[in-house]
Design an enzyme around this catalytic site. Structure first.
Site, PDB file in Angstrom:
ATOM      1  N   ASP A   1       0.820  -1.228   0.000  1.00  0.00           N
ATOM      2  CA  ASP A   1       0.000   0.000   0.000  1.00  0.00           C
ATOM      3  C   ASP A   1       0.847   1.269   0.000  1.00  0.00           C
ATOM      4  OD1 ASP A   1      -2.248  -1.673   0.312  1.00  0.00           O
ATOM      5  OD2 ASP A   1      -1.915  -1.715   2.473  1.00  0.00           O
TER       6      ASP A   1
ATOM      7  N   LYS B   1       2.286   2.222  -5.044  1.00  0.00           N
ATOM      8  CA  LYS B   1       2.969   1.741  -6.255  1.00  0.00           C
ATOM      9  C   LYS B   1       2.133   1.997  -7.506  1.00  0.00           C
ATOM     10  CE  LYS B   1       3.306  -2.366  -4.418  1.00  0.00           C
ATOM     11  NZ  LYS B   1       2.912  -2.092  -3.036  1.00  0.00           N
TER      12      LYS B   1
ATOM     13  N   GLY C   1      -3.980  -4.228  -4.430  1.00  0.00           N
ATOM     14  CA  GLY C   1      -4.984  -3.223  -4.762  1.00  0.00           C
ATOM     15  C   GLY C   1      -4.239  -1.957  -5.120  1.00  0.00           C
ATOM     16  N   HIS C   2      -3.980  -1.760  -6.397  1.00  0.00           N
ATOM     17  CA  HIS C   2      -3.194  -0.608  -6.824  1.00  0.00           C
ATOM     18  C   HIS C   2      -4.151   0.508  -7.243  1.00  0.00           C
ATOM     19  CE1 HIS C   2       0.456  -3.441  -7.592  1.00  0.00           C
ATOM     20  NE2 HIS C   2       0.197  -3.229  -6.331  1.00  0.00           N
TER      21      HIS C   2
ATOM     22  N   GLN D   1       2.404  -5.997  -3.165  1.00  0.00           N
ATOM     23  CA  GLN D   1       2.694  -6.053  -1.727  1.00  0.00           C
ATOM     24  C   GLN D   1       3.981  -5.267  -1.449  1.00  0.00           C
ATOM     25  OE1 GLN D   1       1.812  -9.462  -3.192  1.00  0.00           O
ATOM     26  NE2 GLN D   1      -0.193  -8.552  -2.984  1.00  0.00           N
TER      27      GLN D   1
END
Ligand code: IMP
Length: 432
Positions: free
Chosen positions: A12, A15, A39-40, A222
């Site tokens: 988080d 990225k 979750g980008h 991650q």
């Protein structure tokens, strides 16, 4: 130049935004590990996109997005993501390439993930319940099913037998419900029909692309502290988000990577269980959470928040050979009376400079802080020299204690709220 962008903390870090920013300089964005646990989040023109499986590069119309063999792929999650993108006018078409060696996440992996967490009780990891761990377990246990196996015309063991054996093993473990292996097989074969135009040998694809002069951005998911080898084991994910994962997860050699950019927030967050030395369980932590909107992009869970931990980022710098940092969410620190930076840990009378492997030691470590006067008004600033002097002093000290220059500084959620420092290596990487 091909560069890797990966997380230097517990995921988080932002990225998605950094990959989105850099993508116009690359023809290909390649994911090398993880799955739809990622979750980008990217904001474009005020619109929010959360990409889980498909690399964030997909938001740029000419970019080809690769899903490497190191990724675990849930076909239903892939189709749902493609549909979501298409609903907002982003055509995926033939812009994705999926490795024939990527392992599949099947419905029973999700159930096994939930089951394993329940079994762990107090010692739960706090997984995303997406089936990630069990899918990697099957891969390492040599009973996994790879994307390419679905289309193998003459497999050594018929696909139906592998599916039946795996489903029956699941049925023995989870007594409460009985899964029909034939239904799983039918679903897989239907998924194959949809995916087959995208499936290739990714190692060969990338080698050919590089020979023809196309530039590749390697996108990690991650973060270093969630890495199966270098993270806070067992409170980690089941893959290598660190730099070695690029080679194993895509089939490229180490010299394919010309630069490594570590993404780190200007403070620290973590979602899920496990140690986090600078966690603040107080009003300051609450304020960081509120100001930074620190709720999981995938699960919505509140993230644990604390000050920047240079011990963590030094660890990431060493493990990954970071050339530069992209320091994100600097604006979230606006308005605090003072800002703290953890430079080392104290354990009794000892000072600890490097992140310990043993969680029992980590849990007894106290952060050693340096305190800086607060500042205001960094939000949306796009030139480094326009940042308040106090902010620049904080960033300079952060660079000093991590040993890595901040080549990019992000000052807001929108695509354009960012500073690329022209005197750093990132600017050089982006030269045509
Ligand atoms: P899993 O990857 O679902 O097995 O979860 C293992 C650990 O990694 C849990 O603590 C999750 O919260 C964490 N995790 C997995 N993916 C992400 C991510 O993309 N960002 C932050 N944490 C993650």
């Amino acid at each position: 130049m091909n560069i890797a962008v990966l997380g230097a903390q517990w995921g988080d870090e932002g990225k998605g935004k950094i990959v989105d920013l850099l993508t116009p300089h690359f023809s290909i964005v390649a994911r090398y590990q993880g799955g739809h646990n990622a979750g980008h989040t990217v904001y474009v023109g005020g619109k929010k996109f959360v990409l889980r499986l498909i690399p964030s590069g997909i938001l740029h119309p000419d970019t080809v997005c690769v899903i490497g063999n190191g990724v675990v792929l849930d076909p239903q999650a892939l189709f749902a993501e493609i549909e979501q993108l298409e609903q907002v006018g982003i055509a995926v078409g033939n812009r994705i390439v999926i490795s024939n060696r990527a392992h599949l996440i099947l419905p029973y992996h999700r159930e096994l993930d939930v089951f394993a967490e329940a079994q762990r009780g107090e010692r739960k990891i706090g997984t995303t319940s997406r089936g990630i761990g069990p899918a990697y377990e099957d891969k390492i246990g040599r009973r996994g099913i790879r994307v390419g196996d679905l289309g193998d015309p003459a497999p050594a063991v018929p696909l139906a037998d592998v599916v039946r054996d795996n489903v029956e093993a699941r049925n023995r473990l989870l007594h409460d419900s009985h899964l029909d292996w034939r239904a799983v097989l039918d679903q897989l074969l239907a998924a194959w029909e949809r995916m087959r135009p995208w499936v290739r040998d990714v190692s060969v694809f990338l080698a050919e692309a590089r020979r023809s002069g196309r530039r590749v951005l390697f996108e990690g998911a991650q973060g270093t502290m969630l890495d199966i080898d270098h993270g806070t084991y067992p409170y980690v994910t089941s893959s290598n988000g660190t730099i070695g994962g690029v080679c194993t997860g895509l089939g490229v050699g180490p010299r394919a990577i010309d630069g490594v950019l570590g993404v780190a927030k200007a403070y620290t967050t973590r979602v899920g269980d496990g140690p986090m030395p600078t966690e603040l369980i107080d009003a300051v932590g609450e304020r960081l959470r509120a100001a930074g909107h620190e709720f999981g992009a995938v699960t919505g869970r509140p993230r644990r928040c604390g000050w920047f931990d240079a011990v963590v980022v030094r660890h990431a710098a060493r493990v990954n050979g970071l050339d530069a940092l992209a320091l994100t969410k600097l604006d979230v620190l606006d308005g605090f009376d003072e800002v703290r930076l953890c430079t080392a840990y104290r354990l009794g009378s000892a000072t600890i400079q490097e992140f310990p492997a043993e969680l029992g030691i980590v849990s007894r470590c106290e952060p050693v802080y340096e305190t800086f006067p607060g500042w205001k008004g960094t939000a949306g600033i796009r030139r480094y020299d326009d940042l308040p002097a106090e902010t620049r002093r904080y960033v300079a000290r952060l660079e000093e204690v991590t040993g890595v220059p901040a080549g990019i500084v992000s000052t807001g959620s929108d695509r354009d709220d960012v500073i690329v420092r022209l005197d750093g290596c990132v600017a050089r990487w982006l030269e045509p």
